[in-house]
Design an enzyme around this catalytic site. Structure first.
Site, mmCIF file in Angstrom:
data_model
loop_
_atom_site.group_PDB
_atom_site.id
_atom_site.type_symbol
_atom_site.label_atom_id
_atom_site.label_comp_id
_atom_site.label_asym_id
_atom_site.label_seq_id
_atom_site.Cartn_x
_atom_site.Cartn_y
_atom_site.Cartn_z
ATOM 1 N N GLU A 49 0.850 -1.190 0.000
ATOM 2 C CA GLU A 49 0.000 0.000 0.000
ATOM 3 C C GLU A 49 0.891 1.248 0.000
ATOM 4 O O GLU A 49 1.922 1.271 0.682
ATOM 5 C CB GLU A 49 -0.854 -0.010 1.273
ATOM 6 C CG GLU A 49 -1.831 1.133 1.387
ATOM 7 C CD GLU A 49 -2.540 1.148 2.746
ATOM 8 O OE1 GLU A 49 -1.958 0.689 3.747
ATOM 9 O OE2 GLU A 49 -3.681 1.633 2.797
ATOM 10 N N LYS A 55 -10.289 0.464 -0.716
ATOM 11 C CA LYS A 55 -10.123 0.185 0.721
ATOM 12 C C LYS A 55 -11.300 0.725 1.524
ATOM 13 O O LYS A 55 -11.673 1.890 1.405
ATOM 14 C CB LYS A 55 -8.823 0.841 1.205
ATOM 15 C CG LYS A 55 -8.482 0.592 2.659
ATOM 16 C CD LYS A 55 -7.211 1.359 3.018
ATOM 17 C CE LYS A 55 -6.783 1.159 4.453
ATOM 18 N NZ LYS A 55 -5.627 2.027 4.791
ATOM 19 N N CYS A 100 -4.403 -3.338 4.589
ATOM 20 C CA CYS A 100 -3.964 -2.695 5.830
ATOM 21 C C CYS A 100 -4.974 -2.772 6.980
ATOM 22 O O CYS A 100 -5.265 -3.843 7.475
ATOM 23 C CB CYS A 100 -3.547 -1.256 5.535
ATOM 24 S SG CYS A 100 -2.380 -0.609 6.757
#
Ligand SMILES: *[C@@H]1O[C@H](CO)[C@@H](O)[C@H](O)[C@H]1NC(C)=O
Ligand SMILES: *[C@@H]1O[C@H](CO)[C@@H](O)[C@H](O)[C@H]1NC(C)=O
Ligand SMILES: *[C@@H]1O[C@H](CO)[C@@H](O)[C@H](O)[C@H]1NC(C)=O
Ligand SMILES: *[C@@H]1O[C@H](CO)[C@@H](O)[C@H](O)[C@H]1NC(C)=O
Ligand SMILES: *[C@@H]1O[C@H](CO)[C@@H](O)[C@H](O)[C@H]1NC(C)=O
Ligand SMILES: *[C@@H]1O[C@H](CO)[C@@H](O)[C@H](O)[C@H]1NC(C)=O
Length: 500
Positions: free
Chosen positions: A82, A183, A216
């Site tokens: 990321e 995300k 993440c």
């Protein structure tokens, strides 16, 4: 710096059945690259597209070398971290020069490398696509995506008329864009919007079947990954991340190991290296881990490993039901329950209730609300090293966005009670233990971390009764830093209408 191989016996906790894979199962070769990101020194100052491209091409040059190196080692898929191309710490305006509009691969079939004129302003997509094509591997990367919207007809459309998403893109080995994931769980990223709808994204490879995609902070939430796991039975995931290590409970490799072990999945985790706190990548199967944690944080690291295919349709009668067996932790006498005075200490922003370990052997209990943690232990090594057993139940502060139930045995950073909960990464004391807690949630991530970021694993773990989850470990090769049962009470998070 450590690259280690860990063998684990495996049990899946969330599902009533586990996985048993035959020795001769199909395998593939996976790569993850931990990238020491080249940053824009002034990320909050808007720059032109040309300057943004000059900056991004420096990181892409490194990606190109690593993709070639991975391919040379036989890799069929590579995952980049990321923020690895553009960096972080932008504002909504300053990132604009970095944005490209990533078309929805469910609607458009497009190879940016071979059809470069089809969509304007897609230089990054083109370079990534060419890397996948040239090296004949599936490639996963993260970039900022711009989707224009009409603020008159779309109630979620931001006032400036565009969505800005933190986005994972996946290319097949012929350069075709095959998946795009926005995300969901942003972590203080003011430059980005939360997608108006929750996305459950998977892609398929000819060599290993299906993979799911998440990024993440997502790893701590039910959506989208737990949904994919439970609902579509995907057992392989790619995980670009930019994770800041936080001991004693949430160092990157520590939680990646726990997550893969507890859920019974393969996790291809590529972390960023930056700002002195981000490092920790790995290729994890429920049984093995090849991982990297770089204390110096001065250079990138490519990990390549052979991995068994965990796609049920592709596993020849590899999946068998497996009943958890409880083998009592026989070599420890449980002894008399002692109740030393409790103390409160802050661990990773939460007030844990602790009891200290006293003597070389003991049986302790500490509670926070309805969560009670039990520990039987026997220790050897320097007596001056202070350990404590902590319990925490509640909303994690100060974010207040996720609800925890945690039982943790930690080595304190010093000899004072106030140092319990403060991160440390070394310990000389070997502790044999059984740790058990009364959890209300079924989602428990067991983790055992040894000195100098050595990943360890429970000898055994599972449910002793409907509400009591336990793990045992004895005879570790290194001192114990943390043993934790990290419980997440997902049902208290609330996603509104975004997710089903
Ligand atoms: C982002 O920038 C701010 C101010 O410029 C700085 O204080 C902060 O440490 C930076 N964050 C990261 C993750 O580098
Ligand atoms: C809607 O978006 C346009 C730009 O596309 C902008 O000029 C306008 O101010 C926005 N309107 C509102 C009500 O936010
Ligand atoms: C490229 O790869 C995708 C995904 O593996 C596949 O569906 C497609 O047919 C391939 N295209 C060509 C032109 O080979
Ligand atoms: C899968 O998702 C649907 C909603 O999209 C839900 O109704 C269903 O119960 C889910 N199935 C499982 C096994 O979670
Ligand atoms: C933790 O405890 C300290 C000291 O007792 C208190 O000031 C603080 O508000 C507590 N924090 C939370 C999140 O409860
Ligand atoms: C942990 O202990 C070491 C050694 O005593 C000390 O240098 C360090 O500052 C401590 N860390 C914190 C966060 O207090």
């Amino acid at each position: 710096m450590a690259v280690l191989i860990l063998t684990t016996a495996f049990v899946a906790f969330f599902l009533s059945e586990g996985l048993v894979v035959k020795a001769e199962v199909a395998t593939y070769i996976a790569a993850v690259y931990e990238h020491h990101v080249i940053l824009n020194p002034e990320p909050r100052v808007p720059i032109e597209r040309e300057a943004a491209l000059v900056h991004m091409n420096k990181n892409l040059d490194v990606f190109e070398e690593q993709a070639a190196s991975a391919a040379k080692q036989g890799a069929q898929i590579i995952v980049f971290p990321e923020d690895g191309i553009h960096g972080y710490n932008f504002t909504r305006i300053s990132i604009v020069g970095y944005l490209e509009t990533v078309p929805d691969p469910r609607v458009v079939t497009w190879s940016p490398c071979t059809e470069s004129d089809r969509f304007p302003n897609t230089e990054v997509l083109q370079r990534l696509s060419c890397m996948a094509l040239k090296n004949h591997l599936f490639l996963v990367a993260n970039m900022p995506d711009r989707q224009d919207c009409d603020n008159l007809t779309d109630p979620h459309c931001p006032p400036d008329g565009r969505y800005q998403f933190n986005t994972d893109v996946v290319f097949s080995d012929n350069g075709t864009l095959i998946a795009r994931y926005h995300k969901l769980n942003l972590f203080h990223e003011e430059e980005y919007d939360t997608p108006p709808e929750c996305e459950h994204i998977t892609f398929t490879t000819p060599f290993a079947g299906k993979f799911g995609v998440f990024t993440c902070f997502d790893i701590l939430f039910y959506e989208p990954v737990m949904f994919l796991l439970k609902n579509t039975s995907v057992k392989q995931f790619v995980f670009p991340t930019a994770w800041m290590n936080k001991l004693p409970l949430l160092a990157a490799v520590q939680f990646q190991r726990s997550f893969s072990y507890a859920t019974g999945i393969t996790l291809l985790a590529a972390n960023l290296q930056g700002n002195g706190r981000m490092t920790g990548s790995g290729i994890y199967t429920p049984w093995h881990a090849v991982y990297h944690h770089d204390k110096e944080g001065k250079s990138g690291k490519l990990l390549v490993s052979k991995v068994p295919v965990l796609d049920p349709p592709m596993m020849e009668d590899g999946e068998e039901s497996y009943k958890l067996k409880l083998v009592p932790f026989s070599r420890l006498s449980r002894g008399v329950l002692s109740e030393p005075p409790t103390f409160i200490s802050n661990m990773m922003n939460d007030n844990f209730t602790f009891v200290p370990l006293q003597g070389v052997e003991g049986n302790l209990k500490v509670c926070d609300g309805s969560l009670c943690c039990h520990l039987w232990f026997r220790r050897s090594g320097p007596e001056e090293e202070l350990y404590a057993l902590g319990a925490f139940q509640g909303l994690h502060a100060p974010l207040g966005t996720y609800y925890l139930e945690v039982c943790a045995l930690v080595k304190c950073n010093g000899t004072k009670y106030g140092s319990c909960g403060v991160g440390t990464d070394h310990a000389q004391t070997v502790v044999d233990f059984r740790l058990q807690g009364t959890f209300s949630t079924q989602y428990i991530y067991p983790g055992v971390l040894g000195s100098e970021m050595t990943l360890d694993r429970p000898d055994e773990s599972g449910w002793e009764s409907k509400s009591e989850f336990y793990m045992t470990r004895k005879g570790m090769a290194t001192g114990l830093v943390t043993a934790v049962l990290y419980g997440r009470v997902y049902e208290k998070d609330g996603y509104g209408k975004r997710c089903p």
